[in-house]
Design a protein around this motif. Structure first.
Motif, short mmCIF file in Angstrom:
data_model
loop_
_atom_site.label_atom_id
_atom_site.label_comp_id
_atom_site.label_asym_id
_atom_site.label_seq_id
_atom_site.Cartn_x
_atom_site.Cartn_y
_atom_site.Cartn_z
N GLY A 88 -4.21 4.83 4.03
CA GLY A 88 -4.97 5.62 3.05
C GLY A 88 -5.43 6.97 3.58
O GLY A 88 -5.30 7.99 2.90
N SER A 139 -4.65 -0.37 2.79
CA SER A 139 -5.31 0.92 2.56
C SER A 139 -5.86 1.50 3.85
O SER A 139 -5.76 2.71 4.09
CB SER A 139 -6.45 0.75 1.55
OG SER A 139 -5.96 0.45 0.27
N SER A 175 0.83 -1.21 0.00
CA SER A 175 0.00 0.00 0.00
C SER A 175 0.86 1.26 0.00
O SER A 175 0.49 2.27 -0.59
CB SER A 175 -0.92 0.01 1.22
OG SER A 175 -1.83 -1.06 1.15
N SER A 176 1.99 1.20 0.70
CA SER A 176 2.96 2.30 0.69
C SER A 176 4.23 1.80 1.36
O SER A 176 4.23 1.52 2.56
CB SER A 176 2.43 3.53 1.42
OG SER A 176 3.41 4.56 1.42
N ALA A 193 -2.90 5.57 0.01
CA ALA A 193 -2.59 4.18 -0.35
C ALA A 193 -2.45 4.03 -1.86
O ALA A 193 -3.33 4.46 -2.62
CB ALA A 193 -3.68 3.24 0.15
#
Length: 467
Positions: A312, A308, A85-86, A411
């Motif tokens: 996110g 996320s 997601s990151s 995200a």
């Protein structure tokens, strides 16, 4: 008449909300003065509000703690962060403050894990769950991590060859999980996920490749569906099928003691967002316990992989409206000073919506518009807000700059958009700011990356800049 932009928001949504408030005519996000950010750093601008990451992790932990106590569930809960997601260091550093674990998806993830171990951010007690199709380098890296003493590394088997590949490279015993190839929602173009092993094949696979293999212990069953955790007949039906497989497997495999229910908690994509997280967690725990009790098997330890949901809602982007084009008698195009395709690629690729609000001029009259990006691609636009089916913003005035914000974008957008690399039509990557709070609770900002310039672009493209 109620013709101001603030009137429109009040009439359409409950406002203010927990993270969104108004200070005069300007929007604040978690009490961050967004116009001050613009004055200090300019626009376009991306930012990450780090405290929101820890906040969401602890929200989820609280929901599961409450559900486990309510249902007297006799096993543990483990929160994993889905790194794809990151992958950014500032994200992992913040997330790992909260006693969590890691889920990986590719070879380089393991290099990140090793870097985090070296810096003391994680230890050998941290669970590292390795998902994804495993090519040679991924197998090699997983094996190295385990051979170096990280016995809480659990490769999640995705295909029939991975057991043999891992066993050739790992010294001594190791643990694995098996991913279920879930059946997709009927609207999908395909019936069964390409990831994992089919429901009916899991027990035969265990009997053939793992049961008599003294090097391997099966520890976990992994379940995930693309639509995420939603209160639908489809989700509960798939969870029920997963639990039947778990019980069948548990009866022939004593070492199996964990169920990974994957990720998929939704994040806020509209001011009208409504989702009862606590209810969903309690229902999941209840269903697992009841099914296991009926089958007379011990309940499993629960793992989740929230990506996320973790990161996110920490992200945002601010753009300036540069110009308005009246293309016909109905359509007004507000042109932003960046590109949706490059900076928020999910808006283009999967028509994803984010929370979108004006940052300033809330007391001005509003109008209906379309939003266009700077590339010469007809798909570089954002044309509707969920629950309103249109975009309304303060009226464009050349002499009164208008700034707009997209929120909960943290995200996937940077990695899918190719952070630091080439962008469509060579639109530069915006500045990126990290926002935190110090020990006194005061907001602090730090420049993470500058906006790309022509040297960055030409270097990537291979042009000689010696002259």
């Amino acid at each position: 008449m109620n013709t101001k932009y603030s009137d429109l928001i009040d009439q359409t949504y409950y406002f203010p909300q927990e993270e969104f408030t108004l200070d005069g005519t300007q929007l604040k996000f978690h009490d961050i003065d967004l116009m001050e950010l613009v004055k200090k750093y300019g626009a376009p601008l991306k930012f990450t509000y780090l405290p929101k990451i820890s906040h969401n992790i602890n929200r989820a932990k609280g929901w599961f703690k409450t559900a486990i106590e309510k249902h007297d569930y006799k096993a543990s809960y483990n929160y994993c962060y889905c790194t794809k997601s990151s992958h950014f260091k500032h994200v992992l550093d913040e997330a790992l403050k909260n006693d969590i674990h890691i889920e990986t998806s590719s070879a380089f993830d393991i290099n990140i894990v090793e870097s985090l171990k070296k810096s003391g951010k994680i230890t050998d007690d941290t669970w590292v769950l390795c998902n994804g199709f495993k090519r040679d380098q991924y197998i090699e890296n997983i094996s190295r991590l385990i051979n170096d003493g990280h016995r809480n590394c659990v490769p999640i088997i995705d295909n029939y060859e991975e057991i043999d590949l891992l066993s050739e490279n790992i010294n001594g015993k190791y643990q694995v999980g098996i991913r279920i190839a879930s059946e997709e929602e009927p609207k999908f173009e395909f019936y069964t996920s390409r990831l994992g092993i089919g429901y009916k094949n899991i027990v035969p696979f265990y009997n053939k490749q793992i049961k008599d293999n003294e090097q391997v212990d099966l520890r976990m069953l992994h379940f995930f569906i693309n639509t995420g955790i939603r209160d639908t007949a489809y989700y509960w039906n798939e969870l029920n099928k997963c639990l039947k497989v778990y019980i069948s497997l548990k009866k022939v495999c004593p070492s199996l003691d964990s169920l990974n229910i994957g990720g998929g908690f939704p994040i806020k994509n509209s001011l009208a967002f409504d989702y009862d997280y606590q209810y969903m967690v309690e229902e999941i725990i209840s269903q697992i316990k009841l099914t296991c009790e009926e089958a007379e098997v011990d309940v499993p330890h629960i793992f989740t992989e929230f990506g996320s949901f973790t990161v996110g809602e920490s992200g945002g982007a601010i753009y300036e409206v540069l110009y308005q084009k009246q293309q016909n008698d109905r359509e007004k195009w507000n042109m932003i000073n960046s590109s949706f395709i490059t900076t928020l690629p999910d808006t283009w690729a999967i028509s994803k919506k984010f929370v979108m609000l004006a940052v300033n001029r809330w007391n001005d009259e509003y109008e209906r518009v379309l939003l266009g990006g700077l590339t010469c691609d007809s798909d570089d636009y954002y044309n509707s807000e969920q629950h309103t089916n249109a975009i309304y913003l303060p009226k464009f005035r050349k002499e009164k700059p208008l700034y707009i914000g997209f929120f909960n974008t943290g995200a996937y957008q940077d990695t899918i958009g190719g952070f630091g690399g080439l962008q469509h039509c060579l639109i530069p990557q915006p500045k990126h700011i990290l926002i935190d709070r110090n020990a006194e609770g005061e907001i602090t900002t730090q420049l993470f990356s500058e906006q790309q310039d022509q040297k960055d672009m030409l270097n990537i493209l291979g042009y000689d800049q010696s002259n």
